[in-house]
Design an enzyme around this catalytic site. Structure first.
Site, PDB file in Angstrom:
ATOM      1  N   GLY A  13       0.795  -1.226   0.000  1.00 13.14           N
ATOM      2  CA  GLY A  13       0.000   0.000   0.000  1.00 13.14           C
ATOM      3  C   GLY A  13       0.829   1.279   0.000  1.00 13.14           C
ATOM      4  O   GLY A  13       1.885   1.370  -0.641  1.00 13.14           O
ATOM      5  N   ILE A  14       0.328   2.267   0.722  1.00 13.77           N
ATOM      6  CA  ILE A  14       0.970   3.592   0.760  1.00 13.77           C
ATOM      7  C   ILE A  14       2.381   3.493   1.342  1.00 13.77           C
ATOM      8  O   ILE A  14       3.299   4.192   0.896  1.00 13.77           O
ATOM      9  CB  ILE A  14       0.084   4.557   1.585  1.00 13.77           C
ATOM     10  CG1 ILE A  14      -1.220   4.852   0.827  1.00 13.77           C
ATOM     11  CG2 ILE A  14       0.835   5.845   1.907  1.00 13.77           C
ATOM     12  CD1 ILE A  14      -2.294   5.561   1.654  1.00 13.77           C
ATOM     13  N   TYR A 143     -12.402   4.951  13.484  1.00 12.47           N
ATOM     14  CA  TYR A 143     -11.230   5.201  12.636  1.00 12.47           C
ATOM     15  C   TYR A 143     -10.986   6.702  12.512  1.00 12.47           C
ATOM     16  O   TYR A 143      -9.852   7.180  12.665  1.00 12.47           O
ATOM     17  CB  TYR A 143     -11.471   4.582  11.257  1.00 12.47           C
ATOM     18  CG  TYR A 143     -10.400   4.873  10.233  1.00 12.47           C
ATOM     19  CD1 TYR A 143      -9.173   4.227  10.280  1.00 12.47           C
ATOM     20  CD2 TYR A 143     -10.625   5.800   9.209  1.00 12.47           C
ATOM     21  CE1 TYR A 143      -8.184   4.497   9.333  1.00 12.47           C
ATOM     22  CE2 TYR A 143      -9.650   6.070   8.259  1.00 12.47           C
ATOM     23  CZ  TYR A 143      -8.434   5.412   8.329  1.00 12.47           C
ATOM     24  OH  TYR A 143      -7.461   5.681   7.385  1.00 12.47           O
TER      25      TYR A 143
HETATM   26  P1  NAP Z   1      -3.148  -1.154   3.660  1.00 10.30           P
HETATM   27  O1  NAP Z   1      -2.822  -1.473   2.252  1.00 10.30           O
HETATM   28  O2  NAP Z   1      -4.245  -1.880   4.352  1.00 10.30           O
HETATM   29  O3  NAP Z   1      -1.817  -1.254   4.514  1.00 10.30           O
HETATM   30  C1  NAP Z   1      -1.829  -1.129   5.910  1.00 10.30           C
HETATM   31  C2  NAP Z   1      -0.411  -1.269   6.389  1.00 10.30           C
HETATM   32  O4  NAP Z   1      -0.409  -1.101   7.819  1.00 10.30           O
HETATM   33  C3  NAP Z   1       0.178  -2.649   6.099  1.00 10.30           C
HETATM   34  O5  NAP Z   1       1.477  -2.488   5.584  1.00 10.30           O
HETATM   35  C4  NAP Z   1       0.221  -3.322   7.461  1.00 10.30           C
HETATM   36  O6  NAP Z   1       1.339  -4.155   7.666  1.00 10.30           O
HETATM   37  C5  NAP Z   1       0.375  -2.120   8.377  1.00 10.30           C
HETATM   38  N1  NAP Z   1      -0.035  -2.441   9.732  1.00 10.30           N
HETATM   39  C6  NAP Z   1      -1.302  -2.663  10.189  1.00 10.30           C
HETATM   40  N2  NAP Z   1      -1.264  -2.960  11.502  1.00 10.30           N
HETATM   41  C7  NAP Z   1       0.049  -2.918  11.872  1.00 10.30           C
HETATM   42  C8  NAP Z   1       0.723  -3.113  13.084  1.00 10.30           C
HETATM   43  N3  NAP Z   1       0.061  -3.436  14.217  1.00 10.30           N
HETATM   44  N4  NAP Z   1       2.070  -2.980  13.122  1.00 10.30           N
HETATM   45  C9  NAP Z   1       2.761  -2.659  11.994  1.00 10.30           C
HETATM   46  N5  NAP Z   1       2.170  -2.463  10.798  1.00 10.30           N
HETATM   47  C10 NAP Z   1       0.820  -2.593  10.742  1.00 10.30           C
HETATM   48  O7  NAP Z   1      -3.575   0.357   3.793  1.00 10.30           O
HETATM   49  P2  NAP Z   1      -3.005   1.715   3.171  1.00 10.30           P
HETATM   50  O8  NAP Z   1      -4.104   2.329   2.429  1.00 10.30           O
HETATM   51  O9  NAP Z   1      -1.674   1.529   2.529  1.00 10.30           O
HETATM   52  O10 NAP Z   1      -2.864   2.528   4.544  1.00 10.30           O
HETATM   53  C11 NAP Z   1      -1.669   3.176   4.942  1.00 10.30           C
HETATM   54  C12 NAP Z   1      -2.044   4.339   5.843  1.00 10.30           C
HETATM   55  O11 NAP Z   1      -2.818   5.280   5.092  1.00 10.30           O
HETATM   56  C13 NAP Z   1      -2.907   3.941   7.037  1.00 10.30           C
HETATM   57  O12 NAP Z   1      -2.506   4.665   8.181  1.00 10.30           O
HETATM   58  C14 NAP Z   1      -4.294   4.371   6.613  1.00 10.30           C
HETATM   59  O13 NAP Z   1      -5.135   4.626   7.712  1.00 10.30           O
HETATM   60  C15 NAP Z   1      -3.978   5.598   5.806  1.00 10.30           C
HETATM   61  N6  NAP Z   1      -5.051   6.017   4.885  1.00 10.30           N
HETATM   62  C16 NAP Z   1      -5.447   5.193   3.873  1.00 10.30           C
HETATM   63  C17 NAP Z   1      -6.483   5.601   3.028  1.00 10.30           C
HETATM   64  C18 NAP Z   1      -6.992   4.765   1.898  1.00 10.30           C
HETATM   65  O14 NAP Z   1      -8.031   5.119   1.317  1.00 10.30           O
HETATM   66  N7  NAP Z   1      -6.342   3.670   1.526  1.00 10.30           N
HETATM   67  C19 NAP Z   1      -7.097   6.847   3.234  1.00 10.30           C
HETATM   68  C20 NAP Z   1      -6.658   7.641   4.272  1.00 10.30           C
HETATM   69  C21 NAP Z   1      -5.631   7.209   5.086  1.00 10.30           C
HETATM   70  P3  NAP Z   1       1.291  -5.779   7.538  1.00 10.30           P
HETATM   71  O15 NAP Z   1       0.557  -6.086   6.270  1.00 10.30           O
HETATM   72  O16 NAP Z   1       2.734  -6.155   7.508  1.00 10.30           O
HETATM   73  O17 NAP Z   1       0.602  -6.288   8.781  1.00 10.30           O
END
Ligand code: NAP
Length: 235
Positions: A13-14, A143
């Site tokens: 992801g990000i 969230y």
């Molecule tokens: P994602 O694809 O679901 O990835 C989430 C990441 O967080 C994964 O790499 C996961 O690691 C990691 N993670 C979760 N729990 C963890 C823990 N306890 N310890 C260490 N790592 C952990 O989501 P994403 O969209 O890339 O999200 C990245 C950030 O952007 C998040 O903070 C999210 O809230 C924010 N965000 C996303 C969106 C969106 O629309 N996608 C919008 C606003 C904000 P593992 O897989 O290794 O467990």
């Protein structure tokens, strides 16, 4: 001197896009992961980087990660979890889980990164929050509350740490096409795109470009900001 950036949740992801952008822009990156070991090790090979496992919500694991990492110039608190559902259906366990990763996770990492940064008299922290932490969203109250907390943490740390030469900023993505939104139906995604003036969901790279910019000296006078990468999303 090559600067080192530790990115939490960087296997996918990000986080992964940010690791790639920072590597491209000349940083050494350290990939934190929790569950996605195979993806983390593959990315580490691609970027000639180290990968370190730690659940950011577990203080002892975070301490061990920073002990292993050594000097850190940039911390990117990206790890996060989301939950979609009515607030009245959420229980204390779920609420604690979301806050323990999204809020305590970021604070744990700041707590272990900051002594070194303060001693170095320089450092950069970039927290990934969300537009939902600014505007709120139905069925994402917990969230959104956690992301509002990340925003408050950013604003306050920027004030506290500016005199120590440390910049703290927040990147607030809108709807981004990653694993986090993969469970959304096509109708939900179309609805989000409709609420987005640029008429599409963002990509992880859209967010990563800002993350890398904020990590560079070009952003030397930018701190205490909440910057959206959201295609103009309006709550
Ligand atoms: P994602 O694809 O679901 O990835 C989430 C990441 O967080 C994964 O790499 C996961 O690691 C990691 N993670 C979760 N729990 C963890 C823990 N306890 N310890 C260490 N790592 C952990 O989501 P994403 O969209 O890339 O999200 C990245 C950030 O952007 C998040 O903070 C999210 O809230 C924010 N965000 C996303 C969106 C969106 O629309 N996608 C919008 C606003 C904000 P593992 O897989 O290794 O467990």
């Amino acid at each position: 001197m090559v600067k080192t950036a530790l990115i939490t949740g960087a296997a996918r992801g990000i986080g992964a896009a940010s690791a790639r952008a920072l590597h491209r822009d000349g940083f050494e990156v350290i990939i934190n992961y929790n569950r996605s070991e195979a993806a983390a090790l593959t990315l580490a090979r691609e970027l000639n980087a180290r990968a370190i496992r730690a659940d950011v919500s577990e203080k002892d694991q975070v301490k061990a990660m920073f002990d292993e990492a050594g000097r850190i110039d940039i911390l990117i608190n990206n790890a996060g979890i989301a939950h979609y559902g009515l607030f009245t259906d959420s229980d204390e366990t779920l609420r604690r889980q979301i806050f323990s990763v999204n809020v305590e996770g970021a604070m744990n990492c700041c707590a272990f990164a900051l002594p070194g940064m303060i001693a170095q008299k320089q450092g950069i922290i970039i927290n990934i929050s969300s537009v939902w932490g600014i505007y709120g969203a139905s069925c994402e109250a917990v969230y959104s509350a956690s992301k509002s907390a990340v925003t408050g943490l950013t604003l306050s740390l920027a004030k506290e740490l500016g005199p120590s030469g440390i910049r703290v900023n927040c990147v607030a993505p809108g709807a981004i096409d990653t694993g986090m939104t993969a469970g959304f139906s096509d109708a939900d995604k179309a609805n989000l795109a409709e609420k987005t003036p640029l008429c599409r969901l963002g990509t992880a790279l859209d967010v990563a470009e800002l993350v890398s910019f904020l990590a560079q000296d070009r952003a030397a006078f930018i701190t205490g900001q909440i910057i959206g990468v959201d295609g103009g999303f309006i709550g």
